[in-house]
Design an enzyme around this catalytic site. Sequence first.
Site, PDB file in Angstrom:
ATOM      1  CG  LEU A 353       7.068  16.097  40.829  1.00 22.02           C
ATOM      2  CD1 LEU A 353       8.249  15.156  40.714  1.00 22.02           C
ATOM      3  CD2 LEU A 353       7.413  17.450  40.230  1.00 22.02           C
ATOM      4  N   GLY A 354       2.776  14.706  39.743  1.00 21.45           N
ATOM      5  CA  GLY A 354       1.788  14.152  38.829  1.00 21.45           C
ATOM      6  C   GLY A 354       1.308  12.801  39.301  1.00 21.45           C
ATOM      7  N   GLY A 356       1.463   9.258  38.282  1.00 16.98           N
ATOM      8  CA  GLY A 356       2.101   8.295  37.398  1.00 16.98           C
ATOM      9  C   GLY A 356       1.220   7.090  37.242  1.00 16.98           C
ATOM     10  CG  PHE A 358       2.624   1.587  38.695  1.00 18.18           C
ATOM     11  CD1 PHE A 358       2.091   0.314  38.779  1.00 18.18           C
ATOM     12  CD2 PHE A 358       3.312   1.950  37.547  1.00 18.18           C
ATOM     13  CE1 PHE A 358       2.260  -0.586  37.743  1.00 18.18           C
ATOM     14  CE2 PHE A 358       3.483   1.058  36.515  1.00 18.18           C
ATOM     15  CZ  PHE A 358       2.955  -0.215  36.602  1.00 18.18           C
ATOM     16  N   GLY A 359       0.874   5.492  40.806  1.00 17.93           N
ATOM     17  CA  GLY A 359       0.566   6.257  42.009  1.00 17.93           C
ATOM     18  C   GLY A 359       1.023   7.690  41.867  1.00 17.93           C
ATOM     19  CB  VAL A 361       5.271  11.193  40.914  1.00 19.05           C
ATOM     20  CG1 VAL A 361       6.778  11.379  40.983  1.00 19.05           C
ATOM     21  CG2 VAL A 361       4.924   9.882  40.242  1.00 19.05           C
ATOM     22  CG  ASP A 472       2.938   1.259  31.067  1.00 20.61           C
ATOM     23  OD1 ASP A 472       2.286   1.367  29.996  1.00 20.61           O
ATOM     24  OD2 ASP A 472       2.538   1.719  32.149  1.00 20.61           O
TER      25      ASP A 472
END
Length: 673
Positions: A353-354, A356, A358-359, A361, A472
């Site tokens: 999906l993308g 993010g 932090f990692g 997704v 964030d």
Amino acid sequence: MFQVMAETCSYLHKKIALLFFFVALTFAQDEKQFMYNGFQGAKLHLDGLANIHPNGLLQMTNSSLQGSGHVFYPQPLKFNTSRSFSTTFVFAINTDVPGHGGHGIAFVISSSMNFDHAVPAEYLGIFNISNNGNNSNHVIAVELDTVQNAVFKDIDGNHVGIDINGLESVGSASVAYYSDEERKNMSLQLSGGTPMQIWIDYDGAKMLMNVTVAPLKHPKPKKYLLSTPVNLSPALLDPVYVGFSSSTGLTATEHYISGWSWSQIGQAQDLDLTKLPSFPKIRSQRKKLKVLFIVLIVVLSLLLEMIAGVAFAVWRKKYEELKEPWEQEYISHRFSFKDLYTATKGFKDSELLGFGGFGKVYKGVIPSTQTQVAVKKVSHDSRQGMREFLSEIVTMRRLRHRNLVQLLGYCRRKGELLLVYDYMPNGSLDKYLFKSKNSNLSWAQRFNIAKGVAAALLYLHEEWEQVVLHRDVKASNILLDAEMNARLGDFGLARLYDHESDPRSTHVVGTVGYLAPELSITGKPTTATDVFSFGIFLLEVACGRRPNSLQEFSREDFVLVDWVYDCWKKGVILETSDPTLEGNHQVEEMELVLKLGLLCSHPKPEGRPSMRNVVQFLHGDASLPDIPSDYDHQSNSYFGGSWRISSSLPSLSSLGISHATISSDNSVIHNGR
Ligand SMILES: *[C@@H]1O[C@H](CO)[C@@H](O)[C@H](O)[C@H]1NC(C)=O
Ligand SMILES: *[C@@H]1O[C@H](CO)[C@@H](O)[C@H](O)[C@H]1NC(C)=O
Ligand SMILES: *[C@@H]1O[C@H](CO)[C@@H](O)[C@H](O)[C@H]1NC(C)=O
Ligand SMILES: *[C@@H]1O[C@H](CO)[C@@H](O)[C@H](O)[C@H]1NC(C)=O
Ligand SMILES: *[C@@H]1O[C@H](CO)[C@@H](O)[C@H](O)[C@H]1NC(C)=O
Ligand SMILES: *[C@@H]1O[C@H](CO)[C@@H](O)[C@H](O)[C@H]1NC(C)=O
């Protein structure tokens, strides 16, 4: 018949019983017919290795080598040698090595039951070397011989032979039977343990002896196996004893008889096969099977173990999880890696999906529930702090707000943390604001999103049981559900990075451009730092521009908040509105959002409104104060250059690094608020 009578005896009155006993005795002397369907309780003459099993099975020999056994009907029979007789019996020969039994069974008609001088093995317990073939023996035998003996001119090691006073048969045939169905001779193996039935019919008038063999339960074949002219008159003396002799040689062989019928008056009565005791399973086969079975089991288990071992190793490697004892309390929040692996088709790129904050997704469908989820794969090598982090994550799982992305659970692997969230079909907001030119959001949608994010932050800051800082807030962390409502995601993950670091050296987590200036000094995230980020986010939504970027034509960095402030000072704040809206917006709402954005990103934390106020302003429940006169990032002496950290580090954001590490050691959740 004798048996039947004897049995009946026990049911009769004593006197009558006595009478019958005498009748039976006298009658026995002149016995013409008898039948044993099993030998249970039979009064027979037994010697040598012969014995009767409790189930009625007659065992002629056991596995003792060089032995013999004899069984005779106990009374001598008046036998007119010129008359006919008929007999049949069921037998089986069990041996260690099928086809190599020794030595066989013989049906014997003899003037005597004394075979003390006879020898076992090839003499079948009937004759010895000196009397073999001597006419004074007065013995007739039908042998079932399993050993070929050249001395006696045996045709093979599996034959039926008719012997008169000696072992050199007057007639013999390989054991076989004529199958009426198949219209051919079927051979049989005597010493294979196969239960068989044999019929011996003697026609006194024709002086012809017919021998017929068949497997047990097979009806008597219409064609005999052996038909041999035999003159019994000179051979036998009246009276005679009838019975069996059996012998073993060098191989352990068990000879069994389970039923016997004899008649001097016509055909022997048919045995009742259902009443016959069963034969023991072939010892050799048992042994062989056992060995085979064991070998098979061993081989199979070894093979299985190998396959299972390899499969398990692969499986383990593939689905291996990291579980620590303390995680037991979070078990209900845990997803199995196997499920997540299946859900995301093995974390295939097509499901991505993308990226993010932090990692990566991934989109997925949990196989058991068919629910759509987003799985965030966070690289995380540190075990340190994981416990506290997970406890916070699990606490956060209890956060429920329609403008928050719901955390469903987690899974841990070596070096990897997987977080499972509600799937948001419309992806993240930044995609609409900055990337795609065609799928622009209407102003109404943007205003609604702004209100949604504000509601979510209010919930986190003030409405839940603990204060939760997001740390964030930015367009790329706002996800859109099916109705284009804003859902704030990724809250709390910043904490992971706190824990990962040395507790003494601390760092700030957030995104350059959204970081409140005081963070660089205090390093302490607060609700006000979240409000600051929210202010920047409002400007993004209204202007359709990123918070800061390197300008193409000037060496000066572009800072969104400075630009909007400058325009406000010049009285042209509305000129900053997103040109792609093409004026299709409520002017009052646009102005409200822009001014609120500026207020929220006030350089001083005390100058910023609370989220509760923000919500009130957005809903028109309170009127927005004016931008204060001391609002100037550049000239603010207290924060001086430190605010400029965002603009002095443009390369960070342009490189796609969103986490400016500065300093902090604070939990996302503030206890005891
Ligand atoms: C065979 O039977 C005889 C007599 O009953 C007995 O003495 C002998 O031990 C038995 N042999 C085996 C191997 O069972
Ligand atoms: C034996 O049977 C035959 C034919 O049935 C008969 O002629 C003969 O007399 C009988 N012999 C004796 C001793 O019964
Ligand atoms: C053979 O058997 C007979 C009795 O039938 C006996 O007299 C003789 O001694 C035996 N011979 C041997 C060698 O055992
Ligand atoms: C047959 O046996 C008898 C008695 O045991 C004996 O007298 C006779 O010599 C034997 N005949 C032969 C040919 O061995
Ligand atoms: C079957 O065996 C019998 C006796 O050995 C023989 O006479 C006959 O010809 C055989 N029949 C067939 C079809 O082989
Ligand atoms: C023996 O076999 C022959 C030929 O099939 C037959 O004629 C005769 O009746 C049979 N004898 C007996 C006693 O079964």
